[in-house]
Design an enzyme around this catalytic site. Structure first.
Site, PDB file in Angstrom:
ATOM      1  N   HIS A  94      -7.934  -5.340   0.141  1.00  0.00           N
ATOM      2  CA  HIS A  94      -6.652  -4.636   0.237  1.00  0.00           C
ATOM      3  C   HIS A  94      -5.866  -5.043   1.488  1.00  0.00           C
ATOM      4  CE1 HIS A  94      -3.712  -1.532  -0.284  1.00  0.00           C
ATOM      5  NE2 HIS A  94      -4.034  -0.957   0.849  1.00  0.00           N
ATOM      6  N   SER A 114       0.836  -1.195   0.000  1.00  0.00           N
ATOM      7  CA  SER A 114       0.000   0.000   0.000  1.00  0.00           C
ATOM      8  C   SER A 114       0.881   1.261   0.000  1.00  0.00           C
ATOM      9  CB  SER A 114      -0.941  -0.057   1.214  1.00  0.00           C
ATOM     10  OG  SER A 114      -1.964   0.872   1.094  1.00  0.00           O
ATOM     11  N   ASP A 167      -8.603  -7.060  -4.047  1.00  0.00           N
ATOM     12  CA  ASP A 167      -8.330  -5.665  -3.653  1.00  0.00           C
ATOM     13  C   ASP A 167      -9.142  -4.705  -4.531  1.00  0.00           C
ATOM     14  OD1 ASP A 167      -7.218  -3.177  -3.014  1.00  0.00           O
ATOM     15  OD2 ASP A 167      -5.166  -3.934  -2.927  1.00  0.00           O
TER      16      ASP A 167
HETATM   17  N1  HSE Z   1      -5.006  -1.221   7.132  1.00  0.00           N
HETATM   18  C1  HSE Z   1      -4.044  -0.378   6.519  1.00  0.00           C
HETATM   19  C2  HSE Z   1      -4.634   0.022   5.211  1.00  0.00           C
HETATM   20  C3  HSE Z   1      -3.898   1.022   4.421  1.00  0.00           C
HETATM   21  O1  HSE Z   1      -3.089   0.342   3.516  1.00  0.00           O
HETATM   22  C4  HSE Z   1      -3.719   0.810   7.395  1.00  0.00           C
HETATM   23  O2  HSE Z   1      -4.557   1.151   8.231  1.00  0.00           O
HETATM   24  O3  HSE Z   1      -2.644   1.370   7.294  1.00  0.00           O
END
Ligand code: HSE
Ligand code: ACO
Length: 357
Positions: free
Chosen positions: A335, A144, A306
């Protein structure tokens, strides 16, 4: 533990940049620091290094979010590698952020905190790595927002910081798309709509931040995951109108409230803006040529469910980066699969790292 302005002070060391730090926007941070954690030992040549980048709300305490991948014989094998995890510039987990005191006013920056780009974060991390004696990175890994940083490292050896010998970007694309900027913007709008955003500095826009996190939590999962976890479950049997206490409502409200213990609205707005800056082609030329210029081995990982960073974005990376490999992990998690499917992610990271010098 939070300091007086709300910054989290988790375990780790702090890197202080020597002198002012100029950002891509041209703005200058007169003082810039980054929280980081290291695991294992650096070899004399400074080359046995794995850099692991965290996502939007994570921190440099790698063991707390990818714990089952860290340790002897595991993906981030601390017997072999010097593993470094560095915080994002602008994050409230110990780095210079809106909660930090602006030396020019003696007050926390708050909304006046300058615009930081993903490239700025990576550039400052590069300075940290040099200060640790790192000359070359065996690999850079992250999911991410961590994947966006990872992609920027493909260019650091040529532009700044230590050489990068391989990369593993997970659940991200070459740039933040209109879809992703829209979802960031929706979350920011929830914060702006809180009457407390306009009052004083905006630190108290807590209801807005709760809703922003709830929107985020929806985008990180899938309809299958929500169906399996909550379905039409309801407390008290009432299903009509605002009397309905759906399990999913209670879950989202809980997640929103819990988030207030570790984030503030201003930092959240600024960090989502930083993600929106993500575009590896900015200032480097046309995207196709930029991807084609990458010469290091790259393992791209996507999660098949995702909806936030869909697999077609990882396919574009694979098509653009010569000789790269794409692995698509099967998961209903969406995701967040990059955090939840650690066994599958580990397996591929280990295999790939074994193939790299
Ligand atoms: N669960 C992750 C999602 C963002 O990629 C976060 O809160 O950072
Ligand atoms: C403190 C930190 O986590 S910072 C460390 C770094 N964090 C990160 O990098 C990412 C942030 N974390 C996350 O995104 C998530 O926690 C993940 C992806 C790592 C883990 O997600 P999951 O394990 O699937 O947690 P899930 O989304 O099911 O939430 C579980 C929580 O919801 C609660 N819950 C579940 N159903 C309900 C319901 N119907 N009503 C109210 N609460 C509910 C559970 O009791 C549990 O509470 P707890 O967290 O206080 O134990």
């Amino acid at each position: 533990m939070k300091d007086e302005y709300g910054a989290m002070s988790d375990a780790g060391d702090t890197f202080e940049h020597d002198g002012p730090f100029t950002l891509e926007s041209g703005e200058v941070l007169s003082h810039a620091q980054l929280r980081y954690n290291t695991y294992g030992s650096l070899n004399p040549a400074g080359t046995n290094v794995l850099l692991v980048n965290h996502a939007l709300t994570g921190n440099s305490d790698l063991a707390s979010w990818w714990g089952s991948m860290l340790g002897p014989t595991l993906a981030f094998d601390t017997d072999k590698y010097f593993v470094v995890s560095a915080n994002i510039l602008g994050s409230c987990y110990g780095s210079t952020s809106p909660t930090s005191v602006d030396p020019s006013t003696g007050e926390p920056y708050g909304k006046s905190f300058p615009s930081v780009s993903v490239r700025d974060t990576v550039k400052l991390q590069g300075k940290l790595l040099e200060s640790l004696g790192v000359t070359s990175l065996k690999s850079v890994v992250g999911g991410s927002f961590g994947g966006m940083q990872t992609l920027e490292y493909l260019f650091t050896g040529q532009e700044f910081g230590p050489e990068t010998r391989s990369a593993i970007p997970i659940a991200c694309g070459s740039h933040h798309t209109g879809w992703q900027i829209g979802i960031s913007e929706l979350q920011r709008q929830a914060i702006y709509a809180d009457p407390d955003w306009a009052k004083g500095e905006g630190w108290n826009a807590k209801k807005g931040l709760e809703v922003a996190r709830q929107i985020g939590m929806i985008s990180y999962r899938t309809s299958q995951a929500y169906e399996e976890k909550f379905g039409r479950g309801v407390q008290g049997g009432k299903i009509y109108g605002s009397d309905a206490e759906w399990d999913v409502k209670s879950y989202l409200e809980y997640q929103g409230r819990k988030f207030l213990d570790r984030f503030d609205p201003i930092t959240y707005v600024k960090l989502t803006e930083q993600m929106d800056s993500h575009d590896i082609s900015r200032g480097r030329g046309e995207m196709k040529a930029v991807l084609n210029s990458v010469k290091v081995p790259t393992l791209i990982v996507g999660i098949d469910s995702d909806v936030l960073y869909p697999v077609h974005e990882q396919e574009s990376l694979r098509d653009g980066i010569q000789g790269s490999e794409l692995v698509v992990v099967n998961s209903d998690a969406g995701h967040d699969g990059f955090l939840l499917e650690q066994e599958e992610v580990s397996k591929n990271v280990i295999r790939f790292l074994e193939s790299i010098e």
